[in-house]
Design a protein around this motif. Structure first.
Motif, PDB file in Angstrom:
ATOM      1  N   THR A 463      12.456  -8.886   0.629  1.00 53.97           N
ATOM      2  CA  THR A 463      13.702  -8.629   1.808  1.00 53.97           C
ATOM      3  C   THR A 463      12.610  -7.685   2.355  1.00 53.97           C
ATOM      4  N   GLY A 464      12.873  -6.196   3.433  1.00 53.47           N
ATOM      5  CA  GLY A 464      12.699  -5.472   3.690  1.00 53.47           C
ATOM      6  C   GLY A 464      11.381  -6.000   4.738  1.00 53.47           C
ATOM      7  N   HIS A 465       9.847  -5.636   5.073  1.00 51.87           N
ATOM      8  CA  HIS A 465       9.392  -5.895   6.178  1.00 51.87           C
ATOM      9  C   HIS A 465       9.259  -7.962   5.601  1.00 51.87           C
ATOM     10  N   ALA A 466       8.961  -8.030   4.410  1.00 51.55           N
ATOM     11  CA  ALA A 466       8.752  -9.332   4.608  1.00 51.55           C
ATOM     12  C   ALA A 466       9.846 -10.309   4.985  1.00 51.55           C
ATOM     13  N   MET A 468      11.571  -9.265   7.527  1.00 49.50           N
ATOM     14  CA  MET A 468      11.929  -8.917   8.862  1.00 49.50           C
ATOM     15  C   MET A 468      10.449  -9.757   9.870  1.00 49.50           C
ATOM     16  N   TRP A 469       9.580  -9.936   9.381  1.00 46.73           N
ATOM     17  CA  TRP A 469       8.419 -10.427   9.344  1.00 46.73           C
ATOM     18  C   TRP A 469       8.555 -11.838   9.270  1.00 46.73           C
ATOM     19  N   MET A 470       9.300 -12.918   8.266  1.00 47.43           N
ATOM     20  CA  MET A 470       9.480 -14.158   8.331  1.00 47.43           C
ATOM     21  C   MET A 470      10.717 -14.203   9.709  1.00 47.43           C
ATOM     22  N   ALA A 487      18.653 -11.571  -0.162  1.00 47.58           N
ATOM     23  CA  ALA A 487      19.699 -10.465   0.613  1.00 47.58           C
ATOM     24  C   ALA A 487      19.685  -8.829   0.380  1.00 47.58           C
ATOM     25  N   GLY A 488      18.796  -8.691   0.274  1.00 53.23           N
ATOM     26  CA  GLY A 488      18.604  -7.354   0.258  1.00 53.23           C
ATOM     27  C   GLY A 488      17.462  -6.319  -0.882  1.00 53.23           C
ATOM     28  N   HIS A 489      17.455  -7.575  -1.977  1.00 53.52           N
ATOM     29  CA  HIS A 489      16.592  -6.997  -3.385  1.00 53.52           C
ATOM     30  C   HIS A 489      15.320  -6.935  -3.255  1.00 53.52           C
ATOM     31  N   LEU A 490      14.301  -6.046  -2.954  1.00 52.91           N
ATOM     32  CA  LEU A 490      13.302  -5.834  -3.214  1.00 52.91           C
ATOM     33  C   LEU A 490      12.588  -6.308  -4.283  1.00 52.91           C
ATOM     34  N   THR A 513       6.011 -12.140  -0.077  1.00 55.66           N
ATOM     35  CA  THR A 513       6.439 -11.043  -0.034  1.00 55.66           C
ATOM     36  C   THR A 513       5.331  -9.725   0.127  1.00 55.66           C
ATOM     37  N   GLY A 514       5.726  -8.645  -0.016  1.00 51.88           N
ATOM     38  CA  GLY A 514       5.371  -7.496   0.385  1.00 51.88           C
ATOM     39  C   GLY A 514       4.216  -7.050  -1.396  1.00 51.88           C
ATOM     40  N   ASP A 515       3.496  -6.568  -1.374  1.00 49.70           N
ATOM     41  CA  ASP A 515       2.739  -5.562  -1.865  1.00 49.70           C
ATOM     42  C   ASP A 515       3.893  -4.537  -3.533  1.00 49.70           C
ATOM     43  N   ALA A 516       4.342  -4.286  -2.940  1.00 50.65           N
ATOM     44  CA  ALA A 516       5.446  -3.042  -3.449  1.00 50.65           C
ATOM     45  C   ALA A 516       6.399  -4.747  -4.257  1.00 50.65           C
ATOM     46  N   GLY A 517       7.153  -5.828  -3.661  1.00 57.26           N
ATOM     47  CA  GLY A 517       7.710  -6.847  -3.729  1.00 57.26           C
ATOM     48  C   GLY A 517       7.346  -7.634  -4.760  1.00 57.26           C
ATOM     49  N   LEU A 518       5.931  -7.697  -5.045  1.00 58.71           N
ATOM     50  CA  LEU A 518       5.110  -7.706  -6.141  1.00 58.71           C
ATOM     51  C   LEU A 518       5.372  -7.314  -7.803  1.00 58.71           C
ATOM     52  N   VAL A 539       0.845 -13.017  -0.487  1.00 57.22           N
ATOM     53  CA  VAL A 539       1.058 -11.014  -0.507  1.00 57.22           C
ATOM     54  C   VAL A 539       0.846 -10.623   0.420  1.00 57.22           C
ATOM     55  N   ASN A 540       1.713  -9.892   1.182  1.00 57.66           N
ATOM     56  CA  ASN A 540       0.898  -9.067   2.863  1.00 57.66           C
ATOM     57  C   ASN A 540       0.551  -7.521   1.904  1.00 57.66           C
ATOM     58  N   ASN A 541      -0.230  -7.551   1.762  1.00 58.05           N
ATOM     59  CA  ASN A 541      -0.970  -6.160   0.685  1.00 58.05           C
ATOM     60  C   ASN A 541      -1.624  -5.525   1.505  1.00 58.05           C
ATOM     61  N   ARG A 543      -1.074  -1.901   1.242  1.00 57.17           N
ATOM     62  CA  ARG A 543      -0.991  -1.447  -0.034  1.00 57.17           C
ATOM     63  C   ARG A 543      -0.366   0.354  -0.064  1.00 57.17           C
ATOM     64  N   GLY A 544       0.670  -0.019   0.352  1.00 55.70           N
ATOM     65  CA  GLY A 544       2.311   0.292   0.195  1.00 55.70           C
ATOM     66  C   GLY A 544       2.983  -0.009   0.108  1.00 55.70           C
ATOM     67  N   GLY A 545       4.352   0.471   0.399  1.00 56.84           N
ATOM     68  CA  GLY A 545       5.219  -0.197   0.963  1.00 56.84           C
ATOM     69  C   GLY A 545       5.925   0.070   2.135  1.00 56.84           C
ATOM     70  N   ASN A 546       5.481  -0.600   3.372  1.00 55.52           N
ATOM     71  CA  ASN A 546       5.319   0.794   4.426  1.00 55.52           C
ATOM     72  C   ASN A 546       6.513   0.118   5.420  1.00 55.52           C
ATOM     73  N   GLN A 547       7.550  -0.089   5.016  1.00 59.87           N
ATOM     74  CA  GLN A 547       8.338  -0.468   5.645  1.00 59.87           C
ATOM     75  C   GLN A 547       9.036   1.228   5.830  1.00 59.87           C
ATOM     76  N   SER A 548       8.337   1.955   4.871  1.00 59.20           N
ATOM     77  CA  SER A 548       9.526   2.883   4.307  1.00 59.20           C
ATOM     78  C   SER A 548       8.771   4.639   5.806  1.00 59.20           C
ATOM     79  N   LYS A 549       7.048   3.591   5.975  1.00 52.74           N
ATOM     80  CA  LYS A 549       6.548   4.644   6.319  1.00 52.74           C
ATOM     81  C   LYS A 549       7.833   5.056   7.853  1.00 52.74           C
TER      82      LYS A 549
HETATM   83  C1  LIG Z   1      15.720  -2.580  -4.783  1.00 47.25           C
HETATM   84  C2  LIG Z   1      15.716  -2.586  -3.860  1.00 47.25           C
HETATM   85  N1  LIG Z   1      14.864  -1.153  -4.229  1.00 47.25           N
HETATM   86  C3  LIG Z   1      14.348  -0.462  -2.889  1.00 47.25           C
HETATM   87  C4  LIG Z   1      14.269  -1.042  -1.601  1.00 47.25           C
HETATM   88  C5  LIG Z   1      14.400  -0.084   0.148  1.00 47.25           C
HETATM   89  N2  LIG Z   1      12.940  -1.100   0.388  1.00 47.25           N
HETATM   90  C6  LIG Z   1      13.239  -1.600   0.769  1.00 47.25           C
HETATM   91  S1  LIG Z   1      11.749  -2.596   1.553  1.00 47.25           S
HETATM   92  C7  LIG Z   1      10.449  -1.273   1.061  1.00 47.25           C
HETATM   93  C8  LIG Z   1       9.339  -1.261   0.405  1.00 47.25           C
HETATM   94  C9  LIG Z   1       9.105  -2.670   0.418  1.00 47.25           C
HETATM   95  O1  LIG Z   1       7.249  -2.562   0.684  1.00 47.25           O
HETATM   96  P1  LIG Z   1       6.876  -4.404   0.403  1.00 47.25           P
HETATM   97  O2  LIG Z   1       6.644  -5.409  -0.192  1.00 47.25           O
HETATM   98  O3  LIG Z   1       5.099  -3.618  -0.219  1.00 47.25           O
HETATM   99  O4  LIG Z   1       6.548  -4.646   2.204  1.00 47.25           O
HETATM  100  P2  LIG Z   1       5.911  -3.821   2.854  1.00 47.25           P
HETATM  101  O5  LIG Z   1       7.343  -2.767   4.060  1.00 47.25           O
HETATM  102  O6  LIG Z   1       4.607  -2.472   3.321  1.00 47.25           O
HETATM  103  O7  LIG Z   1       4.582  -5.060   3.878  1.00 47.25           O
HETATM  104  C10 LIG Z   1      11.499  -1.275   0.758  1.00 47.25           C
HETATM  105  C11 LIG Z   1      11.078  -0.019  -1.037  1.00 47.25           C
HETATM  106  C12 LIG Z   1      15.019  -2.602  -1.312  1.00 47.25           C
HETATM  107  N3  LIG Z   1      15.287  -3.516  -0.466  1.00 47.25           N
HETATM  108  N4  LIG Z   1      15.730  -3.075  -2.612  1.00 47.25           N
END
Ligand SMILES: Cc1ncc(C[n+]2csc(CCOP(=O)(O)OP(=O)(O)O)c2C)c(N)n1
Ligand SMILES: [Mg+2]
Length: 627
Positions: A463-466, A468-470, A487-490, A513-518, A539-541, A543-549
């Protein structure tokens, strides 16, 4: 339906007259086998005797030990979404809430997972017994059925309930708490016998059929609409109705958008495909759905994510809804018509009545004609034109033809408008989709996945950017490809991918997946290696959870500061090396042109692969549009 034996048989006796009994463990093992289960995901120690019985009597059922209960739930979920069979996850009492946390995702996604946990014992509860709390309430909000088993004689009927509830209607998780902190009830003897209803071992076990009168009404509404759109959801995939969806869209000439969960129900490359609509979506899909004058929802709960919080289409847009779960009908959009039916059954009937209506109209026209008209109609078209026969047609026929032509012209105009939106979108994003920039842009990864995945691949997106990008930049390219999304869980995707790969060893499974996801379940790389789940993880690495940026920049007054970046940036870690240490193949990619060869190498590696793609930390995904 096959019913093998009655639930319990108090009179079971052998030839010497003594009672025949079986252990609870043998009942569970035989029933799991009877329902077609092939994998059980668990953290020990739970149902130890059952696991031994599985090994003795059903050795083809794999017992997959994971490094956390949440990962076990996600693996069972990925397994269920790919195979259509309930995934089984198990944990002892102290791990039960970790498992409950993992059921949230399949609950939101409508995926049939059966969780088995250890329960309390009447002899010790309420005495501060080691590791124990009352877990049951935590399972309530994430299950369709949350029940306890305190008597081995109840195992057959409760397991039957579990499979039936998990697979019927909108599928979802079930929890059975089995007495004893490690489910020691399985050691008890009982004269109950296993009883299996194999039909409930797969989604959908029942295909409710629509009534023809409503189907005809819906077809008339769709034919009369100027700018109709179909929005297909995960229910269409669960029903295995992708081919019928595409055939109906073609027959009725209606463009199709999907929810993220329904993305693989129509190839993104199909001329009638709009792409994913909603919050994690493609702009052109949202633009088209926002313009629709009639939306036909099929197999989607019309939730906030699919409708961009009910802005796309805007609330109040005339709608039709088809769903196997009647309680969803009309939930968010007042309906012109609805069907409580299985998606495949409904689409098949709509298609059949469309064809038979066309035939009826032809037959009707034929009957109405005078012998003269019939003779003229049989002549070739050019000849008719030469003879000026056009004017000789009956007034009725002309009106009908006129209406049909206006309708057809309007529909052509709508399809042309939609085609324009698709083309504009592609032109707008061509540069980033093909970008050679270093560090790599995520859009380029998405287009490499579109180009490089085999016809039978399953893409599993976090989820998150992963997500969105897909949703925005990747296309499913053929009917044999699968797409699953969180469906919403990173952190869901990697474990779900392991489960999906075990369920479908013959298909290439690719996690994005993003790095935070992995980071969430990094230890499961070892599980994949040990169980030979040869999935590929991209892995879209950054080095951050940049959807939060964006959010943190805003919170700090619009500009990020070093302190705000502390809230979403990490160390520079090489996942390829970590994967290598755990026995997988790690490939590091820094340049866009190395992506395709890395994917090719991974596809023939014959072991789990982690492709660690180092990407641009500053790039954020475009926000969804609502008009
Ligand atoms: C269980 C859970 N905790 C927190 C979030 C909020 N969240 C959505 S995306 C994200 C950061 C994602 O980082 P990463 O996987 O590295 O992808 P990036 O945005 O860097 O591409 C967070 C913390 C979530 N979706 N699910
Ligand atoms: Mg990241």
């Amino acid at each position: 339906m096959t019913r093998s034996r009655p639930t319990s048989n108090p009179a079971r006796r052998n030839e010497t007259g003594s009672r025949i009994t079986t252990t609870g463990a043998r009942i569970i093992a035989d029933m799991l086998d009877g329902y077609g289960v092939t994998h059980v995901f668990l953290v020990p120690a739970i149902l130890r005797r059952t696991l031994a019985e599985l090994e003795l009597h059903h050795p083809h059922i794999a017992r997959v030990v994971t490094h956390g209960e949440k990962a076990a739930a996600y693996m069972a979920d990925g397994y269920a979404r790919v195979s259509g069979r309930p995934g089984i996850a198990a944990a002892q009492v102290v791990g039960a809430l970790n498992l409950a946390a993992g059921l949230r995702e399949p609950f939101l996604a409508g995926s049939p997972v059966i969780a088995l946990t250890g329960g309390r014992s009447p002899a010790t509860k309420f005495r501060r017994v080691y590791q124990e709390i009352d877990d049951l309430p935590a399972f309530d909000p994430v299950t369709k059925l949350n029940a306890t088993i305190d008597d081995a004689g109840r195992l057959p009927d409760m397991l039957r309930q579990a499979f039936r509830v998990a697979t019927t209607g909108a599928p979802g998780p079930v929890h059975l708490q089995i007495q004893g902190n490690e489910g020691q009830l399985d050691l008890h003897e009982t004269d109950a016998e296993p009883l299996v209803e194999p039909v409930f071992g797969r989604v959908p076990p029942i295909r409710p059929v629509p009534d023809d009168q409503t189907v005809r009404h819906i077809l008339r509404l769709l034919a009369g609409a100027e700018r109709p759109v179909i929005v297909a959801g995960g229910g269409v995939r669960a029903s295995g109705a992708g081919a019928e969806l595409v055939a109906l869209a073609e027959a009725l000439r209606i463009p199709v958008a999907t929810s993220a969960n329904g993305k693989d129900t129509i190839p993104g490359t199909h001329r009638l495909s709009l792409g994913v609509v909603g919050s994690y979506s493609r702009e052109s899909a949202n633009q088209a759905v926002a313009r629709a004058d009639l939306v036909c929802f099929i197999g989607t709960g019309t939730g906030g994510m699919t409708t961009h919080f009910w802005a796309v289409p805007p609330e109040g847009t005339p709608a039709i809804q088809i769903d196997i779960e009647p309680s969803r009908l009309g939930l968010n959009y007042p309906l012109k018509a609805f069907l409580s039916a299985d998606a495949k059954a409904a689409l098949t009937r709509m298609l059949a009545l469309t064809h038979s209506r066309e035939e009826q109209e032809r037959a009707h026209d034929e009957q109405e004609r005078t012998p003269d008209e019939r003779e003229r109609a049989a002549r070739p078209r050019e000849e008719q034109a030469r003879a000026g026969d056009g004017q000789a047609r009956s007034r009725d026929e002309q009106t009908r033809a006129g209406d049909g032509q206006t309708r057809s012209a309007r529909r052509e105009a709508w399809l042309a408008e939609v085609e324009g939106l698709r083309a504009d979108w592609r032109a707008r994003y061509r540069e980033v989709l093909t970008s050679d920039a270093v560090p790599i842009r995520p859009e380029r990864i998405a287009s490499e996945l579109t180009a490089g995945l085999p016809d039978n691949a399953v893409l599993v997106a976090d989820t998150g950017h992963a997500g969105m990008w897909m949703a925005q930049f990747h296309d499913v390219t053929g009917p044999g490809q699968g797409y699953l999304r969180s469906a919403g869980h990173l952190g869901w995707a990697f474990s779900a991918g392991v489960g999906a790969q075990l369920a479908a060893p013959e298909r290439p499974v690719v996690v994005f997946t993003g790095d935070a996801g992995l980071y969430y379940h990094l230890g499961e790389i070892e599980t994949a290696v040990r169980r030979r789940a040869n999935l590929i993880t991209v892995v879209n690495n950054n080095r951050g959870g940049n959807q939060s940026k964006r959010g943190f920049d805003r919170a700090y007054g619009g500009q990020g500061t070093p302190q705000s970046r502390e809230l979403w940036t990490y160390e520079d870690v090489d996942f390829a090396r970590i994967a290598g240490e755990m026995g997988a193949l790690g490939i590091r990619v820094d340049k866009p042109r190395d992506l395709a060869p890395a994917l090719d190498r991974a596809l023939s590696a014959g072991r789990p692969v982690v492709i660690d793609v180092h990407t641009d930390i500053e790039v954020v995904a475009p926000l969804p549009v609502s008009s």
